[in-house]
Design a protein around this motif. Structure first.
Motif, PDB file in Angstrom:
ATOM      1  N   ALA A 192       6.792  -2.757  -8.127  1.00  0.00           N
ATOM      2  CA  ALA A 192       6.677  -2.401  -6.711  1.00  0.00           C
ATOM      3  C   ALA A 192       5.211  -2.229  -6.314  1.00  0.00           C
ATOM      4  CB  ALA A 192       7.460  -1.126  -6.411  1.00  0.00           C
ATOM      5  N   CYS A 193       4.436  -1.554  -7.140  1.00  0.00           N
ATOM      6  CA  CYS A 193       3.019  -1.364  -6.839  1.00  0.00           C
ATOM      7  C   CYS A 193       2.252  -2.675  -6.946  1.00  0.00           C
ATOM      8  CB  CYS A 193       2.415  -0.296  -7.751  1.00  0.00           C
ATOM      9  SG  CYS A 193       3.002   1.370  -7.346  1.00  0.00           S
ATOM     10  N   GLN A 194       2.621  -3.515  -7.888  1.00  0.00           N
ATOM     11  CA  GLN A 194       2.004  -4.835  -7.985  1.00  0.00           C
ATOM     12  C   GLN A 194       2.258  -5.636  -6.715  1.00  0.00           C
ATOM     13  OE1 GLN A 194       3.564  -6.627 -11.566  1.00  0.00           O
ATOM     14  NE2 GLN A 194       2.637  -5.074 -12.869  1.00  0.00           N
ATOM     15  N   ALA A 195       3.470  -5.551  -6.193  1.00  0.00           N
ATOM     16  CA  ALA A 195       3.816  -6.270  -4.964  1.00  0.00           C
ATOM     17  C   ALA A 195       3.019  -5.734  -3.778  1.00  0.00           C
ATOM     18  CB  ALA A 195       5.311  -6.172  -4.697  1.00  0.00           C
ATOM     19  N   THR A 196       2.864  -4.417  -3.699  1.00  0.00           N
ATOM     20  CA  THR A 196       2.085  -3.825  -2.612  1.00  0.00           C
ATOM     21  C   THR A 196       0.627  -4.264  -2.682  1.00  0.00           C
ATOM     22  OG1 THR A 196       3.544  -1.907  -2.494  1.00  0.00           O
ATOM     23  CG2 THR A 196       1.342  -1.645  -1.556  1.00  0.00           C
ATOM     24  N   LEU A 197       0.054  -4.247  -3.875  1.00  0.00           N
ATOM     25  CA  LEU A 197      -1.328  -4.689  -4.040  1.00  0.00           C
ATOM     26  C   LEU A 197      -1.484  -6.163  -3.685  1.00  0.00           C
ATOM     27  CD1 LEU A 197      -2.231  -2.808  -7.332  1.00  0.00           C
ATOM     28  CD2 LEU A 197      -3.272  -2.442  -5.075  1.00  0.00           C
ATOM     29  N   HIS A 198      -0.540  -6.978  -4.107  1.00  0.00           N
ATOM     30  CA  HIS A 198      -0.582  -8.409  -3.787  1.00  0.00           C
ATOM     31  C   HIS A 198      -0.506  -8.617  -2.275  1.00  0.00           C
ATOM     32  CE1 HIS A 198      -0.004 -12.690  -4.310  1.00  0.00           C
ATOM     33  NE2 HIS A 198       1.036 -12.622  -3.504  1.00  0.00           N
ATOM     34  N   TRP A 199       0.383  -7.899  -1.605  1.00  0.00           N
ATOM     35  CA  TRP A 199       0.536  -7.986  -0.159  1.00  0.00           C
ATOM     36  C   TRP A 199      -0.762  -7.584   0.539  1.00  0.00           C
ATOM     37  CZ3 TRP A 199       0.292  -3.675   3.079  1.00  0.00           C
ATOM     38  CH2 TRP A 199       0.607  -3.911   4.423  1.00  0.00           C
ATOM     39  N   TYR A 200      -1.325  -6.452   0.131  1.00  0.00           N
ATOM     40  CA  TYR A 200      -2.539  -5.957   0.769  1.00  0.00           C
ATOM     41  C   TYR A 200      -3.702  -6.922   0.561  1.00  0.00           C
ATOM     42  CZ  TYR A 200      -6.603  -3.139   1.878  1.00  0.00           C
ATOM     43  OH  TYR A 200      -7.787  -2.699   2.408  1.00  0.00           O
ATOM     44  N   ARG A 201      -3.868  -7.413  -0.640  1.00  0.00           N
ATOM     45  CA  ARG A 201      -4.958  -8.358  -0.914  1.00  0.00           C
ATOM     46  C   ARG A 201      -4.804  -9.633  -0.090  1.00  0.00           C
ATOM     47  NH1 ARG A 201      -4.684  -6.626  -7.124  1.00  0.00           N
ATOM     48  NH2 ARG A 201      -6.275  -5.008  -7.072  1.00  0.00           N
TER      49      ARG A 201
ATOM     50  N   MET B 171       4.929   8.332 -14.863  1.00  0.00           N
ATOM     51  CA  MET B 171       4.147   8.645 -13.675  1.00  0.00           C
ATOM     52  C   MET B 171       4.848   8.075 -12.445  1.00  0.00           C
ATOM     53  SD  MET B 171       0.356   7.212 -12.750  1.00  0.00           S
ATOM     54  CE  MET B 171      -0.262   7.397 -11.105  1.00  0.00           C
ATOM     55  N   SER B 172       4.845   8.840 -11.366  1.00  0.00           N
ATOM     56  CA  SER B 172       5.401   8.325 -10.122  1.00  0.00           C
ATOM     57  C   SER B 172       4.378   7.388  -9.485  1.00  0.00           C
ATOM     58  CB  SER B 172       5.734   9.476  -9.178  1.00  0.00           C
ATOM     59  OG  SER B 172       4.572  10.199  -8.860  1.00  0.00           O
ATOM     60  N   CYS B 173       4.849   6.604  -8.552  1.00  0.00           N
ATOM     61  CA  CYS B 173       3.976   5.638  -7.887  1.00  0.00           C
ATOM     62  C   CYS B 173       2.869   6.361  -7.130  1.00  0.00           C
ATOM     63  CB  CYS B 173       4.772   4.773  -6.916  1.00  0.00           C
ATOM     64  SG  CYS B 173       5.892   3.628  -7.736  1.00  0.00           S
ATOM     65  N   PRO B 174       1.679   5.779  -7.137  1.00  0.00           N
ATOM     66  CA  PRO B 174       0.607   6.353  -6.324  1.00  0.00           C
ATOM     67  C   PRO B 174       0.938   6.195  -4.846  1.00  0.00           C
ATOM     68  CG  PRO B 174      -0.152   4.407  -7.543  1.00  0.00           C
ATOM     69  CD  PRO B 174       1.262   4.633  -7.908  1.00  0.00           C
ATOM     70  N   THR B 175       0.267   6.945  -4.012  1.00  0.00           N
ATOM     71  CA  THR B 175       0.474   6.810  -2.577  1.00  0.00           C
ATOM     72  C   THR B 175      -0.064   5.453  -2.120  1.00  0.00           C
ATOM     73  OG1 THR B 175      -1.671   7.754  -1.987  1.00  0.00           O
ATOM     74  CG2 THR B 175       0.186   9.303  -2.248  1.00  0.00           C
ATOM     75  N   PHE B 176       0.353   5.055  -0.932  1.00  0.00           N
ATOM     76  CA  PHE B 176      -0.140   3.808  -0.364  1.00  0.00           C
ATOM     77  C   PHE B 176      -1.667   3.869  -0.235  1.00  0.00           C
ATOM     78  CE2 PHE B 176      -1.193   1.132   3.326  1.00  0.00           C
ATOM     79  CZ  PHE B 176      -0.717  -0.095   2.860  1.00  0.00           C
TER      80      PHE B 176
END
Length: 76
Positions: free
Chosen positions: A34-43, A1-6
């Motif tokens: 990469a998605c884990q990092a984005t979620l961590h950043w957003y949280r 699966m490709s990464c979900p959108t932001f």
């Protein structure tokens, strides 16, 4: 699966995703660094914003900001 959108990641973090999307994002984020990092950043941003009590915008301003984001989303 490709990464979900932001936007899908943000909806997932905010717990506003539809059930079908929530499951696929959760599965993907469980293996994608990469998605884990984005979620961590957003949280981190959300947590920091919740701690800031230095400014309480007027209700009209908050509604306007939400409206602008909705317009941008619809235009995309």
């Amino acid at each position: 699966m490709s990464c979900p959108t932001f936007e899908q990641l943000i909806d997932f973090a905010d717990e506003t995703s539809p059930s079908a999307v929530k499951l696929s994002v959760a599965e993907h984020a469980g293996i994608c660094k990469a998605c884990q990092a984005t979620l961590h950043w957003y949280r981190g941003i959300v947590d920091t914003a919740r701690l800031d009590t230095s400014f309480d915008p007027p209700v009209w301003e908050t509604r306007r900001a939400v409206g602008l984001f909705a317009e941008a989303r619809d235009a995309a």
